[in-house]
Each structure stands twice: as C-alpha cells, then as structure tokens.
Design a protein around this motif. Structure first.
Motif, PDB file in Angstrom:
ATOM      1  N   ASN A   1       2.123   3.559  -2.170  1.00 44.85           N
ATOM      2  CA  ASN A   1       2.041   3.974  -3.565  1.00 44.85           C
ATOM      3  C   ASN A   1       3.167   4.906  -3.988  1.00 44.85           C
ATOM      4  O   ASN A   1       3.719   4.772  -5.088  1.00 44.85           O
TER       5      ASN A   1
ATOM      6  N   GLY B   1       0.785  -1.225   0.000  1.00 44.60           N
ATOM      7  CA  GLY B   1       0.000   0.000   0.000  1.00 44.60           C
ATOM      8  C   GLY B   1       0.817   1.275   0.000  1.00 44.60           C
ATOM      9  O   GLY B   1       0.279   2.362   0.210  1.00 44.60           O
TER      10      GLY B   1
ATOM     11  N   ARG C   1      -5.178   2.952  -8.296  1.00 40.70           N
ATOM     12  CA  ARG C   1      -5.425   2.950  -6.850  1.00 40.70           C
ATOM     13  C   ARG C   1      -5.534   4.378  -6.319  1.00 40.70           C
ATOM     14  O   ARG C   1      -6.282   4.643  -5.378  1.00 40.70           O
TER      15      ARG C   1
END
Length: 273
Positions: free
Chosen positions: A67, A65, A97
């Motif tokens: 990014n 997660g 995302r």
C-alpha cells in the motif's frame, strides 16, 4: 485497474530537432528536459500517458499488497497530471484497504468530480465501479447499486463483465441472492473465461442443492490452467454428490499435484467433505 504504454515524440518535432542539430554533434540530445518543460507546454495526452505509467506501477504494487509504495506512485501520477480521476480512484481503494474510510470517501468524491467533467465515459465508469465496491464494503448497498448501474450505463465501457461480477459479489453480501445469480449469469455471458464468475455461480448452485448444474458450470474452469484449489475442491464435492467416482479421483489427484499445501488438499487427505 489496468494494463504501460510509452509515446514517441511527434514526427514533426523530430525533424525540427534534426534540422537544428546539423553540424553540432549531439547538441540537441543533451538539452535539459526540465528547461524544455519550462519553455513549452507539454501536450495533454503526453501528460496523461506519463501519469498512466506511474498509475500502472501503483496498481501493480496495490495488487501485491504494498500500500505505501502504491500510494507513492499514485502521488507521482497526480504530480504529473492533477486531473487524473483514476489515480484518485485507486487512492480511494488504497485508503479503503487501510481502513481510512474518510480519506477513501474524499478520494472517490474527487475522482468522480474529475471524471464527470473529463469527457471520458469509460474512465467515469471505472471510477463508479470502484466507488460502488467501496460503498458495498461499507454495507451501503442501495448507494452501491446506484453506482454499479451508472457504471454499466456508460457508453464505450469495456469492463462490463467485471462490473457485473463485482455487482454480484455485492448483492450476495447484501443477501440478494437471486439478483447475484442474474449478475453472474450476465457476467459469464459477456466473459465466459472469467474464473471468479464461473466459480461463484457454481458455488451458488451447489449451495442451492443443484449439483448437476453447478458441475456443468464449473467443469470448464477445472479443465483450464485457471483452476484453483477452491474450484478443484468444489469439483470433488460435486462429483462425490453425483456418485462419479472416476471424476472424483481425477480431480483429487489434480488437487494433490497442483496445490499440495493448500487447506483444500489437507481437507481431502482427512476426507473432510
């Protein structure tokens, strides 16, 4: 998006360096790598493998997660190899995302363009797989299905089980439940140990009031280390529906021991079946 490899120098290059270094202690070992890059052309495969190392890092960060860090690693991979289609493909997922849909679309278009001319069918299939999932998230189901079909038709593509699984998720999202069942059954035949496919197929049978079939599919998952709180909770509900008190008790104990703080364990405590 996918498992780091290094590469040793060619044997011939090593012997040449040793010959030049005779009588000069560590002379060649101290040569400047940037000077070598300026005087010679790196091998294409070596470039790709260096880029793959950075992409592997990017993938790991993406899965956690992170990014921004993942995007930095993708950028580093593309600085090494600007023709790296899978790097653009991961960049598309990163933008997706982050809800940057236009940037995601541009990344996938570039990835498809590069993969189509690179002579690597498996790489092209991986890009098409990711692009299909992006299209599915945009509810562009027919376009997504076309990309899934293209990915599955590529020769030498070894991730077909994953693509069948994700295709099933997309078909379920589109309300095409019968097609989703076929996709998951195919995925399970190709990869019986896939926990997501096994769970999804079991859940579908449970929702269709077929607890016996659902239990038959789910039992190998719950008997393995890959069992999750969700799969154990589903197993408990199936055992309860089939009046299997001992099985229900055994799975309940397992859920409480392995996932005591999960929502499923709390539901079990409150008997919210």
């Amino acid at each position: 998006m996918s498992p780091l490899r290094g590469r040793l120098p060619r044997v011939g290059w090593v012997w040449a360096c040793l010959a030049l270094c005779l009588g000069v202690l560590w002379g060649c070992a101290s040569s400047d790598a940037s000077r070598l890059d300026a005087l010679t052309t790196p091998e294409p495969d070596a470039l790709r493998e260096r880029a793959m190392r950075r992409l592997s890092l990017a993938t790991a960060y993406f899965e956690q997660g992170q990014n921004e860090v993942a995007q930095q690693e993708v950028r580093a991979a593309l600085q090494i190899d600007p023709q790296f289609a899978e790097a653009y493909s991961l960049l598309g997922l990163i933008h997706q995302r982050g809800n940057a849909t236009p940037l995601a679309e541009q990344s996938f278009v570039q990835a498809l363009r590069l993969a189509s001319v690179g002579g690597r069918p498996a790489e092209l299939a991986a890009v098409q797989h990711n692009h299909a999932w992006f299209l599915c998230q945009q509810d562009r189901f027919d376009e997504a299905q076309a990309q899934f079909n293209l990915a599955l038709s590529q020769p030498l593509y070894r991730q077909q089980a994953k693509t069948w699984m994700v295709q099933g998720l997309c078909q379920q999202r589109a309300g095409r439940v019968s097609q989703a069942r076929v996709s998951w059954q195919t995925s399970l035949q190709l990869e019986p140990g896939n926990p997501i496919t096994r769970y999804q197929l079991s859940l579908l049978d449970w929702q269709n009031a077929n607890p016996a079939q659902a239990q038959a599919t789910l039992t190998p998952l719950n008997a393995s280390p890959q069992a999750t709180a969700a799969s154990l909770w589903l197993g408990i509900q199936l055992a309860r529906a089939l009046a299997q008190a001992q099985e229900q008790q055994a799975l309940s104990l397992l859920l409480a021991q392995r996932f005591p703080h999960s929502d499923e364990a709390q539901a079990l405590t409150r008997q919210k079946f």
